[in-house]
Scaffold this active site. Structure first.
Site, mmCIF file in Angstrom:
data_model
loop_
_atom_site.group_PDB
_atom_site.id
_atom_site.type_symbol
_atom_site.label_atom_id
_atom_site.label_comp_id
_atom_site.label_asym_id
_atom_site.label_seq_id
_atom_site.Cartn_x
_atom_site.Cartn_y
_atom_site.Cartn_z
ATOM 1 N N SER A 118 -2.387 7.442 7.976
ATOM 2 C CA SER A 118 -1.784 6.703 7.739
ATOM 3 C C SER A 118 -1.422 6.398 6.173
ATOM 4 C CB SER A 118 -2.418 5.639 8.275
ATOM 5 O OG SER A 118 -3.539 5.354 8.061
ATOM 6 N N GLY B 224 -3.397 7.786 12.365
ATOM 7 C CA GLY B 224 -4.840 7.525 13.260
ATOM 8 C C GLY B 224 -5.096 9.109 12.768
ATOM 9 N N ASN C 133 -9.276 9.367 8.288
ATOM 10 C CA ASN C 133 -10.148 8.808 9.274
ATOM 11 C C ASN C 133 -11.398 9.287 10.264
ATOM 12 O OD1 ASN C 133 -8.038 7.293 10.010
ATOM 13 N ND2 ASN C 133 -6.426 8.604 10.638
ATOM 14 N N ASP D 103 -5.841 -5.952 5.152
ATOM 15 C CA ASP D 103 -6.847 -4.925 5.576
ATOM 16 C C ASP D 103 -7.415 -4.222 4.890
ATOM 17 O OD1 ASP D 103 -5.229 -3.090 5.053
ATOM 18 O OD2 ASP D 103 -4.582 -1.913 6.503
ATOM 19 N N HIS E 204 -5.357 -0.583 3.414
ATOM 20 C CA HIS E 204 -3.742 0.166 3.377
ATOM 21 C C HIS E 204 -2.778 -0.069 1.777
ATOM 22 C CE1 HIS E 204 -5.068 1.737 7.338
ATOM 23 N NE2 HIS E 204 -4.150 2.534 7.379
#
Lengths: 852, 200
Positions: free
Chosen positions: B30, B67, B95, B176, B179
């Site tokens: 991502s 992801g 991830n 978040d 990111h």
């Protein structure tokens, strides 16, 4: 004579009318109150659940680090207001079982750590194995010694039990409890890992929270019961202006569930509105009947010099008193019965239900009831008052003055507003009323054609049929009025039962055995075959297995979708939620999939689904879009979409639209390609498993962890259970309201028919005087009603089915469950019952021979 | 006939590698995909812009997938290798770490990806990542060391931490906290541009 004396004398003389009016009005009001009380109860239940989700009345949370200044602002605000609060810090970390050192590589697993202060929780709790529920005030044991409460799934994965030691960060904790049920939600949406609760007192010892840690920090705030969370939210926002710090009321925290519930309760309101409209039709007819009997009396009063305005006031007061009595009786009855209703439905649903009436909702419903009755009936009273004095010199009964349609415009406006208010949506309200309007127009055309046909054919009929047919065509207006009332009553009955069946089908019956317990994602291409073998060998019920290909939408019909830099860097300013959704859809990467056929949870709504293998080097292959996604995207059948699939452009033509049942708990792929296009593309698989019992769930966890350690699993059974319980409740409520509507419909239809017969009494007398035998007179009227009711039964099935289809398709994005096998006998029985009652009434009228 | 021959020759020359730009593939998750920002503001596209500004003839393919774990890397690389690729910038593993997967498995996957690229004569540049401290000292240390170990073993250049100066800074990250936002991507792009430029 004084007003009161005159009123009282007039009032006493109409006992039969008074009671029937009160019964009819009370039924409508009870329907409205019952649904409203259920709505309020459900809202309370949601509010309570929502408070459990966040353990408080208001939460402040942030996924980024809250700065010292912001912390000070929040805590100063709470201290100034004297609000109690708990700190709640959520983070992911690897935890492991502490072993005796014999095993050199102890198993470590990802866990969702929740550090809480001693004030936590203010609402909700957890259920521990062998220790029962731990609600507010029961959490002391984790704060005094280094103890953790951990989820059962994690205890399985790590093979630990109560009393074992667990290493969290740099600290060791004793397992003090295994969590079986957990009412709190995660601030991170779906939990990637099972939960552990630890006291905030030991956070330092773990050494996990440092600069760079990914942590969700939150404050759970308890408010005094008289302080609304919304106002505190607004006030607190002034001290913490950065929107990345979320300040949420309990309702906002569980919006997803709320959305579906709101839709359903609004629909219940709409059905109640129909019941209410039906009872209003009954009231209208009955009042018309009552007034037509009193016309001569009015003329006599006028001849005695009593003014029209005085007469109107007296009768209007009569109406108000009756409506008020209906309101008092229905409210009193319902309030008395509510505890029993609550108990009955709670037992039926196996879930604690609340039926509550807030003062506001009570006032709202009563105001609506008053408004409807007065607006519908006032024109009738006004018309009756216009009866000329000369009527008293006529031998024949006086005729009620025909009332101009514009007298009813306020009522029409009122009904539209009522529909919109009750359905909480302009779209739903207007769609429903619009559909009813179209049905009335269609019914008028069909009835005209039907009566013309009967008229033309009547010469070939025998006397009874001939007369019945000619009466229908030649007294078109009066025949049409009763026809439309009967038709609307039956159509609404057909609609309500089919809607009820469709909704129940949607929520409960079909998918019970398919709803998953576990979601598995990130299964690799290379693992797909082995996974297939294991599921077969182990006998797991795999409810879904779908390839997922990540892509980015580049163009629609050769028009690129990327935004301009200027708009991307500025904060987006969307006028409506739809615009925002639409823009979000356009910006976002998407997951594509492919399959040869639609799944059980999908329904084709436009075009033709093509599941045949396609060769993209030969032609542009076909795409199926999910309907609401297509709407947001602005794409339609025939449009060409171009995607970037890992650097390679892939194009397709939209040839079909689907809807996906939102209650199926299946992942919704917005875009499906024909097979043959994406097989070579890099992809992962998504799967779901339904387990038979806890043992099997444990076996799945264990087998997957050892065979495919990179595959992630989400446990969704608890979430699914919570939501399906609510669906079951809604289905029960819908069924209950449907039966209430049926009862009201029968009462109304009987009232309408009786009134129609009253108006025909003069004609009956004429027949009698002309020498027709009573048996023949009975036959004529019986046949006329047979024609009318048969046509109504037939058309109501068509119109009711169409209405169900429209509402299910446009509002629920779903298919209707046409239960003609059930509805046909119900409506036929209703028709037959009505016909029997009407025939009995005709017999009674003819038998009395006192028809004038 | 002459005209046709000239056209064919022109077409062949245009398609030959001799005159083609350097094709750089960013194989990532991502972070590369640019979750939460438009693809044109994700760092692979910004690196392309920066390199072009420095007169390098490059063409970047953004192979970031939201992801994605290291397990999907090999199959995705094979797909991308259908197109001419000169350099692969490998940004995977975050991830795996965030889901607490076993690092031995992640290491095996990353090595496999690198070996596939090498077999196809694709130059590999490895981007290192770190786990947030909340994952525990042992895991975060091992995670950081894993990239160094792979770089040494496979003899590939390593940028130790691509989120240097970005991680933990609220101004450069989305809400978040994980990111990067557009400004964060600019910082990352600057770091990576300098790193990639050395190996062009």
């Amino acid at each position: 004579m004084s007003f009161i004396k005159f009123f009282w004398r007039d009032f006493k003389s109409d006992k039969a009318f008074n009671w029937f009016y009160i019964l009819c009005a009370a039924l409508g009001i009870i329907g409205l109150l019952l649904v409203e009380s259920f709505k309020v109860g459900i809202e309370e239940k949601i509010a309570k659940n929502a408070k459990n989700f966040i353990a408080s009345d208001l939460s402040v949370s942030s996924r980024r680090a809250i700065t010292p200044d912001e912390t000070k602002n929040i805590e100063d605000f709470l201290a100034a207001k004297n609000y109690t609060y708990a700190r709640w810090i959520e983070t992911y970390s690897l935890v492991m079982k502490v072993t005796d050192g014999v095993n050199s590589d102890p198993l470590s697993k990802l866990a969702d750590l929740n550090f809480v202060t001693p004030e936590f929780p203010f609402y909700g709790g957890v259920v521990l194995e062998d220790q029962g529920r731990k609600g507010p005030g029961d959490w002391a044991s984790i704060h005094t010694t280094p103890t953790v409460w951990m989820s059962r799934d994690l205890s399985w994965e790590l093979d630990v039990k109560v009393g074992d030691k667990l290493k969290v960060g740099e600290a060791e904790f004793t397992v003090g409890g295994i969590i079986l049920q957990d009412q709190f939600s995660s601030f991170r949406g779906f939990n990637l890992a099972p939960k552990i609760f630890i006291s905030h007192n030991f956070i330092k010892e773990t050494e996990l929270i440092k600069f760079g840690s990914t942590v969700t920090t939150s404050y759970s705030i308890k408010l005094p019961s008289d302080i609304p969370a919304k106002s505190v939210q607004t006030e607190l926002r002034k001290s913490v202006p950065d929107r990345s710090i979320k300040i949420a009321t309990p309702e906002e925290s569980s919006q997803q569930i709320n959305r579906s519930l709101t839709l359903l309760t609004d629909y219940l309101s709409l059905i109640t509105l129909m019941t209410y409209l039906l009872s209003l039709v009954g009231l209208y007819y009955f009042t018309q009947h009552f007034l037509s009997k009193k016309l001569k009396t009015f003329s006599i009063y006028k001849a005695m010099g009593i003014k029209t305005s005085f007469l109107f006031s007296v009768n209007f007061a009569h109406l108000i008193v009756l409506t008020f009595a209906a309101v008092i009786i229905s409210t009193g009855l319902l309030l008395t019965a509510l505890p029993f209703v609550e108990r009955f439905f709670s037992n039926l649903a196996g879930e604690e239900l609340f039926f509550r009436l807030s003062t506001l909702s009570l006032v709202k419903i009563l105001a609506l009831s008053f408004g409807g009755s007065l607006l519908a009936l006032s024109p009738l009273f006004w018309g009756a008052m216009q009866t000329p004095v000369a009527t008293i010199f006529q031998d024949l009964p006086a005729q009620l003055k025909r009332i101009k349609f514009y007298y009813f415009l306020p009522l029409l406006l009122y009904v539209i507003v009522l529909a919109v208010i009750l359905a909480n949506s302009f779209k739903v309200g207007s769609l429903f009323l619009g559909a009813l309007g179209i049905i009335i127009i269609l019914a008028a055309i069909l009835f005209k054609l039907f009566t013309n046909f009967l008229d033309k054919m009547s010469s070939r009929f025998a006397f009874v049929n001939r007369h019945a047919s000619r009466t229908l065509s030649r007294y078109f207006t009066s025949s049409f009025t009763i026809f439309i009332c009967l038709l609307m009553g039956m159509t609404l009955t057909t609609f309500i039962f089919q809607l009820e069946s469709s909704l129940r089908q949607e929520f409960t019956q079909t998918y019970g055995d398919r709803r998953p317990d576990l979601f598995l994602f990130d299964l690799q291409d290379s693992q797909a075959e082995d996974f297939e073998k294991i599921t077969t060998a182990e006998g797991w019920n795999r409810t879904m297995f779908a390839p997922m290909i990540r892509a980015r939408l580049l163009k629609i019909n050769d028009q690129p979708l990327q935004k301009e830099k200027a708009t991307a860097t500025e904060e987006a300013n969307f006028q409506t939620r739809e615009e925002e959704n639409s823009e979000r859809v356009r910006n976002r990467g998407i997951n594509l999939s492919y399959r040869p056929a639609l799944s059980w949870s999908e329904t084709l709504v436009a075009g033709k689904f093509n599941g045949e293998v396609c060769d993209p080097t030969v032609k542009v292959c076909e795409i199926s879009l999910e309907q609401s996604y297509a709407r947001r995207l602005g794409a339609d059948l025939g449009d060409k979409l171009v995607f970037d699939v890992s650097g390679i452009e892939v194009e397709g033509i939209v040839t079909s639209m689907r809807t996906v049942k939102w209650t199926s708990f299946e992942p919704n792929f917005f875009i499906l390609f024909q097979p043959g296009v994406l097989e070579e593309a890099p992809k992962t698989y998504l799967s779901s498993i339904k387990v038979k019992n806890l043992d099997e769930k444990r076996r799945v966890f264990s087998k997957m962890a050892s065979t495919f350690p990179s595959v992630s699993m989400l446990e969704v059974s608890e979430l699914v259970r919570k939501i399906t319980t609510i669906f079951d409740l809604m289905a029960i409520a819908i069924k209950f309201i449907s039966f209430l509507s049926l009862f009201v419909a029968l009462v109304v239809l009987v009232a309408v028919s009786f009134n129609h017969l009253e108006l025909r009494k003069r004609e009956m007398s004429l027949f009698y005087m002309l020498g027709l035998k009573t048996e023949l007179i009975k036959k004529i009227y019986g046949r006329e009603f047979t024609f009318l009711i048969s046509l109504c039964v037939f058309l109501s099935l068509i119109f009711g089915t169409a209405l169900t289809w429209i509402i299910m398709k446009n509002i629920f994005n779903s298919t209707a469950d046409f239960r003609l096998g059930f509805v046909l006998p119900v409506v036929s029985a209703l028709g037959l019952l009505l016909l029997t009652i009407v025939v009995m009434r005709i017999n009674q009228l003819v038998k009395n021979k006192n028809l004038f | 006939m002459k005209k046709t021959l000239i056209l064919i020759l022109g077409f062949v020359l245009l398609n030959t590698n001799l005159y083609a730009a350097t094709n750089i593939l960013f194989l990532g998750d991502s972070l590369s995909e640019g979750m939460g920002v438009d693809e044109e503001f994700a760092f692979p596209r910004l690196v392309e812009r920066n390199l072009k500004a420095k007169k390098h003839d490059v063409s970047v393919t953004n192979g970031g997938v939201n992801g994605a774990t290291s397990a999907s890397g090999a199959s995705r690389l094979k797909w991308h290798l259908k197109k001419k690729t000169d350099i692969m910038v490998l940004e995977l593993g975050a991830n795996d770490g965030l889901r607490g997967l076993k690092l031995a498995e992640t290491e095996k996957n990353l090595v496999n990806i690198i070996q596939i690229a090498k077999e196809k004569k694709v130059k590999v540049l490895l981007l290192g990542l770190m786990m947030p401290p909340n994952y525990g000292k042992k895991y975060t240390d091992e995670f950081e060391a894993m990239y160094k170990k792979i770089a040494v073993k496979e003899k590939v250049p390593l940028l130790p931490f691509i989120l240097q100066g970005v991680a933990g800074n609220p101004k450069l990250n989305q809400a978040d906290g994980i990111h990067p936002n557009i400004e964060g991507h600019e910082v990352i792009a600057k770091t990576i541009t300098e790193f990639v430029e050395k190996y062009l």
